[in-house]
Design a protein around this motif. Structure first.
Motif, mmCIF file in Angstrom:
data_model
loop_
_atom_site.group_PDB
_atom_site.id
_atom_site.type_symbol
_atom_site.label_atom_id
_atom_site.label_comp_id
_atom_site.label_asym_id
_atom_site.label_seq_id
_atom_site.Cartn_x
_atom_site.Cartn_y
_atom_site.Cartn_z
ATOM 1 N N ALA A 264 0.446 -1.361 -0.151
ATOM 2 C CA ALA A 264 -0.310 0.017 -0.104
ATOM 3 C C ALA A 264 1.143 0.950 -0.316
ATOM 4 C CB ALA A 264 -1.502 -0.159 1.413
ATOM 5 N N HIS A 265 1.821 1.323 0.818
ATOM 6 C CA HIS A 265 2.444 2.397 1.110
ATOM 7 C C HIS A 265 4.010 2.579 0.496
ATOM 8 C CE1 HIS A 265 -0.403 4.290 3.797
ATOM 9 N NE2 HIS A 265 -0.341 3.277 3.656
ATOM 10 N N TRP A 267 8.074 0.097 0.343
ATOM 11 C CA TRP A 267 8.859 -1.209 1.535
ATOM 12 C C TRP A 267 8.963 -1.040 2.997
ATOM 13 C CZ3 TRP A 267 7.728 -6.046 -0.986
ATOM 14 C CH2 TRP A 267 7.512 -5.854 -1.575
ATOM 15 N N GLY A 268 9.370 0.264 3.228
ATOM 16 C CA GLY A 268 9.831 0.773 4.728
ATOM 17 C C GLY A 268 8.951 1.046 5.645
ATOM 18 N N ASP A 269 7.563 1.098 4.904
ATOM 19 C CA ASP A 269 6.013 0.955 6.662
ATOM 20 C C ASP A 269 4.841 0.939 4.651
ATOM 21 O OD1 ASP A 269 4.422 1.661 7.482
ATOM 22 O OD2 ASP A 269 4.079 4.060 7.112
ATOM 23 N N LYS A 270 4.749 -0.372 5.025
ATOM 24 C CA LYS A 270 3.935 -1.164 3.897
ATOM 25 C C LYS A 270 2.274 -0.978 4.951
ATOM 26 C CE LYS A 270 7.091 -4.774 3.089
ATOM 27 N NZ LYS A 270 7.586 -4.235 4.757
ATOM 28 N N GLY A 271 1.978 -0.620 5.866
ATOM 29 C CA GLY A 271 1.174 -0.248 6.228
ATOM 30 C C GLY A 271 0.457 -1.435 7.047
ATOM 31 N N SER A 272 -0.647 -0.699 8.210
ATOM 32 C CA SER A 272 -0.898 -2.027 8.785
ATOM 33 C C SER A 272 -1.846 -2.791 8.509
ATOM 34 C CB SER A 272 -2.097 -2.178 10.296
ATOM 35 O OG SER A 272 -2.674 -2.237 11.038
ATOM 36 N N ALA A 273 -2.272 -4.211 8.689
ATOM 37 C CA ALA A 273 -2.167 -4.964 7.708
ATOM 38 C C ALA A 273 -4.404 -4.585 8.479
ATOM 39 C CB ALA A 273 -2.424 -6.916 8.572
ATOM 40 N N THR A 274 -4.746 -4.528 9.432
ATOM 41 C CA THR A 274 -5.766 -4.632 9.726
ATOM 42 C C THR A 274 -6.361 -2.989 10.577
ATOM 43 O OG1 THR A 274 -5.199 -5.028 11.997
ATOM 44 C CG2 THR A 274 -6.101 -6.461 11.066
ATOM 45 N N ASP A 275 -5.272 -2.310 10.986
ATOM 46 C CA ASP A 275 -5.593 -0.532 11.467
ATOM 47 C C ASP A 275 -5.267 0.570 10.068
ATOM 48 O OD1 ASP A 275 -6.464 1.762 12.358
ATOM 49 O OD2 ASP A 275 -3.952 1.856 13.893
ATOM 50 N N GLU A 278 -9.565 4.160 4.540
ATOM 51 C CA GLU A 278 -10.211 4.279 3.107
ATOM 52 C C GLU A 278 -9.317 4.377 2.111
ATOM 53 O OE1 GLU A 278 -14.666 5.245 0.138
ATOM 54 O OE2 GLU A 278 -14.001 5.886 2.018
ATOM 55 N N ASN A 279 -8.427 5.456 2.843
ATOM 56 C CA ASN A 279 -7.364 5.852 1.868
ATOM 57 C C ASN A 279 -6.230 4.737 1.368
ATOM 58 O OD1 ASN A 279 -7.915 8.717 1.845
ATOM 59 N ND2 ASN A 279 -6.913 9.077 3.326
ATOM 60 N N ASP A 280 -6.205 3.894 3.149
ATOM 61 C CA ASP A 280 -5.180 2.796 2.282
ATOM 62 C C ASP A 280 -6.014 2.006 1.794
ATOM 63 O OD1 ASP A 280 -2.903 3.630 4.421
ATOM 64 O OD2 ASP A 280 -4.671 3.471 5.936
ATOM 65 N N TYR A 281 -7.098 2.213 1.723
ATOM 66 C CA TYR A 281 -8.102 0.978 0.707
ATOM 67 C C TYR A 281 -8.202 1.498 -0.386
ATOM 68 C CZ TYR A 281 -11.993 -1.633 -0.654
ATOM 69 O OH TYR A 281 -12.576 -2.044 -1.496
ATOM 70 N N PHE A 282 -8.445 2.666 -0.617
ATOM 71 C CA PHE A 282 -8.326 2.609 -2.245
ATOM 72 C C PHE A 282 -7.118 2.667 -2.311
ATOM 73 C CE2 PHE A 282 -7.881 5.306 -5.723
ATOM 74 C CZ PHE A 282 -9.054 5.621 -6.395
ATOM 75 N N LEU A 283 -6.149 2.605 -2.049
ATOM 76 C CA LEU A 283 -4.422 3.096 -2.250
ATOM 77 C C LEU A 283 -4.464 1.507 -2.991
ATOM 78 C CD1 LEU A 283 -2.217 3.862 -2.999
ATOM 79 C CD2 LEU A 283 -1.316 4.103 -1.174
ATOM 80 N N THR A 284 -4.434 0.456 -2.098
ATOM 81 C CA THR A 284 -3.827 -0.957 -2.082
ATOM 82 C C THR A 284 -5.168 -1.232 -3.273
ATOM 83 O OG1 THR A 284 -4.399 -1.484 0.231
ATOM 84 C CG2 THR A 284 -4.675 -3.522 -1.608
ATOM 85 N N MET A 285 -6.528 -1.069 -3.410
ATOM 86 C CA MET A 285 -7.138 -1.513 -4.557
ATOM 87 C C MET A 285 -6.357 -0.844 -5.777
ATOM 88 S SD MET A 285 -8.512 -4.139 -2.590
ATOM 89 C CE MET A 285 -9.738 -4.629 -3.856
ATOM 90 N N SER A 286 -5.876 0.501 -5.686
ATOM 91 C CA SER A 286 -5.231 0.938 -7.001
ATOM 92 C C SER A 286 -4.443 -0.500 -7.344
ATOM 93 C CB SER A 286 -4.949 2.198 -6.879
ATOM 94 O OG SER A 286 -6.143 2.995 -6.976
ATOM 95 N N LYS A 287 -3.552 -0.390 -6.556
ATOM 96 C CA LYS A 287 -1.978 -1.053 -7.018
ATOM 97 C C LYS A 287 -2.261 -2.640 -7.921
ATOM 98 C CE LYS A 287 1.055 2.243 -4.091
ATOM 99 N NZ LYS A 287 2.636 1.831 -2.985
#
Length: 514
Positions: A264-265, A267-275, A278-287
């Motif tokens: 999502a973000h 390789w140094g900070d990939k983001g939490s799996a659970t916390d 929606e910004n993280d969610y959208f970025l994940t689906m886009s990638k």
């Protein structure tokens, strides 16, 4: 890569109006390509608690097991469906020396797993144990050989040990270790990530090495090896071009790998799996949707050098990669698994289905306790993750004929950016049953969808399933009721050859039709 642009999968005809009708046209009379069941494959590495504690507990464990392999994990994976399993890595493969993992376990030498946590590997789970696992799972083994730190002789002898029925030192060694008949292993990886952890090679150097190693991986009896060359990481088109041009495709290798993880973000900070928000969610689906561009571009290169379609594209590492769970060993890559991960799985599987002319195998990373796992274990407990239920739902596509689809979709918009809200693929089984899998990526809005089955006059809705949850970060945990699983779905109206379907927000739906 710039995610500010619109990402449009090649098989979608996406309407440009925010008020567009959501419509899928399934061309039931145009299917000709088979969706290989091996697209739904898995990957297990000597990493963290994937092997030890995940599959292997040993014969003396209080956890119920058969020949040291936990019964609950085997039962769950058989229920889900697991057509193949890739082992022993990953990065571990190119420091693994297979002879250390045969013979009496108490006599096997140890090694340091330098890639994953610096822990001691006791080699109690080796070739015989892996193939026993595959036998219990009723699955096809996929073995990745050591090209990075191994020798040609070592790889050649491993193939002989596995597959030869002739009188030879390797055959005698196998028999002395309790296996009379050869296993007949078909799928063979000639190294792993040799552009990185497998040796930091150039494409040109690896192409030569791969041909050399491939020459000495022999066919024995009626068994014909399907050799998988190490392919590119992500958008490294130079690597693909070099291997397809210089690597003797079809002779030295029958498949070429592709690795792409959704991060999502950074390789140094990939983001939490659970916390996550929606910004993280959208970025994940886009990638995740970037996989479409990768498949399209790599396949275009393959088509230039292999117009007869002899070489398969093998996406043998893919999935979400998040930060590890707090308090766990960072080298063990243990992460929870939410509805977001399920959405990522469904989108990728739809893509693999739709590109099945060239995509012949894929392996999500990794099956138990690592990355986007199907199963989590803790002592004698197991959890089936949301991703588990996606793979179980999608097995209706195994070896079925792909039905081409045309799609008009609304957009899922967030913070000035947008992506198509609908992902889908469709297939027809030998008995004529049609299955359509549809995901509504939008976490906020339900979608009314029209589905036309072109080429048919009347359609009968047989059954439906749905995977969803209260939130996109809903997940299943030990000792708690499941928050994400599969349930019956019937919000479908039939009129001739058309369906009217209501897709709840953040949902994955399967429709079975006749």
């Amino acid at each position: 890569m710039n995610f500010k642009r619109l990402i449009l999968p090649v098989f979608l005809l996406v309407a440009l109006s925010a008020t567009a009708q959501n419509k899928i046209v399934v061309n039931t009379d145009l299917g000709k390509e088979k969706i290989s069941r091996h697209i739904y494959g898995h990957f297990s590495e000597h990493l963290g608690r994937c092997i030890y504690g995940g599959y292997w507990v040993g014969e003396d464990s209080d956890i119920p097991n058969t020949n040291g392999i936990r019964n609950d994990v085997v039962d769950a994976l058989r229920e889900m469906g697991i057509p193949n399993l890739r082992w022993p890595g990953g990065c571990f493969a190119d420091e693994y020396h297979w002879m250390d993992g045969i013979g009496p376990r108490d006599e096997r030498p140890t090694m340091i797993n330098t890639h994953w946590g610096g822990v001691t590997e006791n080699n109690h789970f080796g070739t015989h144990e892996f193939l026993e696992l595959c036998n219990q799972l009723d699955t096809e083994p996929v073995i990745c050989g050591n090209l990075g730190s191994g020798t040609v002789q070592e790889m050649s002898q491993w193939v002989e040990y596995l597959n030869s029925g002739n009188i030879s030192p390797m055959t005698d060694l196998r028999k002395s270790n309790g296996r009379e008949e050869p296993w007949g292993v078909k799928y063979w990886g000639v190294g792993n990530e040799n552009w990185g952890c497998g040796g930091n090679m150039t494409a040109e150097y690896y192409a030569n090495e791969m041909k050399r190693y491939s020459t000495y991986t022999k066919n024995y009896g009626d068994n014909r090896l399907y050799r998988v060359a190490c392919g590119p990481s992500g958008a490294d088109y130079h690597w693909m071009e070099t291997l397809m041009r210089d690597g003797a495709p079809g002779r030295s290798f029958q498949g070429i790998s592709l690795h792409y993880y959704t991060v999502a973000h950074s390789w140094g900070d990939k983001g939490s799996a659970t916390d996550f928000d929606e910004n993280d969610y959208f970025l994940t689906m886009s990638k995740t949707l970037f996989m479409d561009e990768l498949l399209r571009n790599h396949i275009n290169i393959m088509d230039r050098y292999d117009p007869r379609n002899r070489v398969g594209l093998i996406v043998d590492e893919w999935g979400n990669w998040h930060n590890v769970e707090p308090g766990t060993n960072p080298g063990f890559l243990y992460q929870q698994n939410t509805l977001r991960d399920a959405m990522v799985a469904s989108v990728n599987l739809d893509l693999f289905n739709n590109y099945c002319r060239r995509v012949k195998m894929a392996n999500i990373a990794q099956t138990v306790n690592v990355l986007q796992a199907m199963i989590l274990t803790k002592d004698d407990e197991i959890v089936k993750t949301p991703s588990y239920y996606v793979f179980k739902m999608y097995k209706v596509h195994y070896d079925a004929t792909l039905l081409p689809t045309d799609v008009e979709s609304e957009f899922y918009s967030h913070d000035g950016e947008r992506i198509p809200a609908i992902s889908t693929s469709a297939s027809k089984s030998e008995d004529g049953t049609i299955h359509i899998t549809i995901s509504n990526i939008d976490p906020n809005e339900a979608l009314d969808l029209t589905c036309e089955l072109r080429g048919l006059e009347n359609v009968s809705f047989e059954r439906g399933e749905i995977i969803t949850g209260e939130k996109v970060n809903s997940y299943n945990d030990f000792g708690e009721a499941e928050e994400v699983s599969s349930a019956s779905f019937s919000d479908v109206k039939v009129n001739g050859n058309q369906l009217e379907v209501n897709l709840p927000a953040k949902s994955i739906v399967m429709l079975e039709l006749r």
